[in-house]
Write a protein that holds these residues in place. Structure first.
Motif, PDB file in Angstrom:
ATOM      1  N   ARG A 156       0.845  -1.189   0.000  1.00  0.00           N
ATOM      2  CA  ARG A 156       0.000   0.000   0.000  1.00  0.00           C
ATOM      3  C   ARG A 156       0.883   1.243   0.000  1.00  0.00           C
ATOM      4  O   ARG A 156       1.895   1.306   0.683  1.00  0.00           O
ATOM      5  CB  ARG A 156      -0.903   0.006   1.229  1.00  0.00           C
ATOM      6  CG  ARG A 156      -1.902   1.131   1.176  1.00  0.00           C
ATOM      7  CD  ARG A 156      -3.006   0.922   2.185  1.00  0.00           C
ATOM      8  NE  ARG A 156      -4.009   1.929   2.021  1.00  0.00           N
ATOM      9  CZ  ARG A 156      -3.981   3.108   2.620  1.00  0.00           C
ATOM     10  NH1 ARG A 156      -3.013   3.412   3.429  1.00  0.00           N
ATOM     11  NH2 ARG A 156      -4.941   3.978   2.405  1.00  0.00           N
ATOM     12  N   ILE A 157       0.478   2.234  -0.776  1.00  0.00           N
ATOM     13  CA  ILE A 157       1.193   3.507  -0.848  1.00  0.00           C
ATOM     14  C   ILE A 157       0.636   4.410   0.254  1.00  0.00           C
ATOM     15  O   ILE A 157      -0.563   4.639   0.334  1.00  0.00           O
ATOM     16  CB  ILE A 157       1.008   4.161  -2.235  1.00  0.00           C
ATOM     17  CG1 ILE A 157       1.654   3.296  -3.304  1.00  0.00           C
ATOM     18  CG2 ILE A 157       1.595   5.565  -2.253  1.00  0.00           C
ATOM     19  CD1 ILE A 157       1.416   3.765  -4.711  1.00  0.00           C
ATOM     20  N   GLY A 158       1.518   4.918   1.099  1.00  0.00           N
ATOM     21  CA  GLY A 158       1.116   5.784   2.201  1.00  0.00           C
ATOM     22  C   GLY A 158       0.703   7.167   1.708  1.00  0.00           C
ATOM     23  O   GLY A 158       0.985   7.562   0.568  1.00  0.00           O
ATOM     24  N   GLU A 159       0.051   7.907   2.580  1.00  0.00           N
ATOM     25  CA  GLU A 159      -0.467   9.231   2.207  1.00  0.00           C
ATOM     26  C   GLU A 159       0.657  10.202   1.875  1.00  0.00           C
ATOM     27  O   GLU A 159       0.541  10.982   0.926  1.00  0.00           O
ATOM     28  CB  GLU A 159      -1.341   9.787   3.333  1.00  0.00           C
ATOM     29  CG  GLU A 159      -2.002  11.101   3.001  1.00  0.00           C
ATOM     30  CD  GLU A 159      -2.931  11.044   1.785  1.00  0.00           C
ATOM     31  OE1 GLU A 159      -3.102  12.093   1.139  1.00  0.00           O
ATOM     32  OE2 GLU A 159      -3.479   9.965   1.463  1.00  0.00           O
ATOM     33  N   ASP A 160       1.763  10.160   2.617  1.00  0.00           N
ATOM     34  CA  ASP A 160       2.881  11.068   2.327  1.00  0.00           C
ATOM     35  C   ASP A 160       3.454  10.801   0.931  1.00  0.00           C
ATOM     36  O   ASP A 160       3.706  11.733   0.166  1.00  0.00           O
ATOM     37  CB  ASP A 160       3.986  10.915   3.370  1.00  0.00           C
ATOM     38  CG  ASP A 160       3.555  11.405   4.739  1.00  0.00           C
ATOM     39  OD1 ASP A 160       2.614  12.227   4.801  1.00  0.00           O
ATOM     40  OD2 ASP A 160       4.159  10.977   5.736  1.00  0.00           O
ATOM     41  N   GLU A 161       3.627   9.534   0.613  1.00  0.00           N
ATOM     42  CA  GLU A 161       4.154   9.192  -0.712  1.00  0.00           C
ATOM     43  C   GLU A 161       3.150   9.548  -1.800  1.00  0.00           C
ATOM     44  O   GLU A 161       3.525  10.013  -2.877  1.00  0.00           O
ATOM     45  CB  GLU A 161       4.485   7.700  -0.772  1.00  0.00           C
ATOM     46  CG  GLU A 161       5.152   7.302  -2.058  1.00  0.00           C
ATOM     47  CD  GLU A 161       5.543   5.840  -2.102  1.00  0.00           C
ATOM     48  OE1 GLU A 161       6.065   5.425  -3.143  1.00  0.00           O
ATOM     49  OE2 GLU A 161       5.331   5.116  -1.107  1.00  0.00           O
ATOM     50  N   ARG A 162       1.865   9.352  -1.520  1.00  0.00           N
ATOM     51  CA  ARG A 162       0.821   9.707  -2.489  1.00  0.00           C
ATOM     52  C   ARG A 162       0.860  11.205  -2.793  1.00  0.00           C
ATOM     53  O   ARG A 162       0.778  11.620  -3.947  1.00  0.00           O
ATOM     54  CB  ARG A 162      -0.554   9.307  -1.943  1.00  0.00           C
ATOM     55  CG  ARG A 162      -1.694   9.672  -2.864  1.00  0.00           C
ATOM     56  CD  ARG A 162      -3.022   9.172  -2.276  1.00  0.00           C
ATOM     57  NE  ARG A 162      -4.106   9.882  -2.873  1.00  0.00           N
ATOM     58  CZ  ARG A 162      -4.784  10.889  -2.314  1.00  0.00           C
ATOM     59  NH1 ARG A 162      -4.508  11.265  -1.100  1.00  0.00           N
ATOM     60  NH2 ARG A 162      -5.747  11.489  -2.955  1.00  0.00           N
ATOM     61  N   GLN A 163       1.009  12.037  -1.768  1.00  0.00           N
ATOM     62  CA  GLN A 163       1.083  13.480  -1.967  1.00  0.00           C
ATOM     63  C   GLN A 163       2.317  13.861  -2.783  1.00  0.00           C
ATOM     64  O   GLN A 163       2.268  14.760  -3.623  1.00  0.00           O
ATOM     65  CB  GLN A 163       1.072  14.213  -0.625  1.00  0.00           C
ATOM     66  CG  GLN A 163      -0.247  14.125   0.107  1.00  0.00           C
ATOM     67  CD  GLN A 163      -1.399  14.708  -0.686  1.00  0.00           C
ATOM     68  OE1 GLN A 163      -1.262  15.701  -1.384  1.00  0.00           O
ATOM     69  NE2 GLN A 163      -2.562  14.069  -0.588  1.00  0.00           N
ATOM     70  N   GLU A 164       3.436  13.178  -2.556  1.00  0.00           N
ATOM     71  CA  GLU A 164       4.642  13.437  -3.330  1.00  0.00           C
ATOM     72  C   GLU A 164       4.429  13.049  -4.795  1.00  0.00           C
ATOM     73  O   GLU A 164       4.852  13.770  -5.706  1.00  0.00           O
ATOM     74  CB  GLU A 164       5.830  12.660  -2.746  1.00  0.00           C
ATOM     75  CG  GLU A 164       7.113  12.786  -3.528  1.00  0.00           C
ATOM     76  CD  GLU A 164       7.655  14.210  -3.608  1.00  0.00           C
ATOM     77  OE1 GLU A 164       8.398  14.486  -4.563  1.00  0.00           O
ATOM     78  OE2 GLU A 164       7.330  15.046  -2.744  1.00  0.00           O
TER      79      GLU A 164
END
Length: 142
Positions: A120-128
């Protein structure tokens, strides 16, 4: 309330009983035997009891995500929009817009690792990734 408390205490005691040591030995017929108490007149071995695996397999250490690689980009392709053909620039623009839309509209994203596992891709990485997609839109969609 008393019944629930008693049931909880009984359940806790049962788990403590199952965590005891297990012994293995061979009987007169040559059959392996197991028990919680070692035999007095035979050689025995202590069996290592492990907890069952969690659902989905063994616990693994977290792996670092693989670096992002553009799928449709050849290794010798120019990085600057001015040096690439109009067709390639349009493809990259469409790809960046599609990526941005997917990232912005789907908060629960995952990737498949080379080992075949899904991470799963975390929210911080998703925002990046959203920031990178928007930068690509600015770069290729002029």
């Amino acid at each position: 309330m008393l019944k629930k408390t008693m049931a909880l205490l009984l359940a806790m005691m049962c788990t403590a009983v199952t965590a005891e040591t297990l012994y293995r030995w061979v009987d007169d017929s040559g059959n392996p035997q197991f028990g919680q108490h070692p035999p007095a007149n035979r050689p025995f071995t202590e069996v290592n009891i492990r907890a069952s695996q969690p659902p989905g397999g063994q616990l693994r250490a977290r792996q670092e995500p693989a670096p992002a690689v553009e799928e449709n980009t050849p290794a010798d392709a120019p990085a600057e929009p001015q040096a690439m053909s109009e067709e390639v620039r349009k493809q990259r623009c469409e790809r960046a817009r599609a990526d941005a839309q997917t990232l912005e509209n789907n908060p629960r994203l995952a990737r498949t690792l080379p080992s075949g596992e899904r991470e799963r891709i975390g929210e911080d990485e998703r925002q990046e990734l959203i920031r990178q997609a928007r930068a690509d839109i600015e770069r290729y969609c002029r």
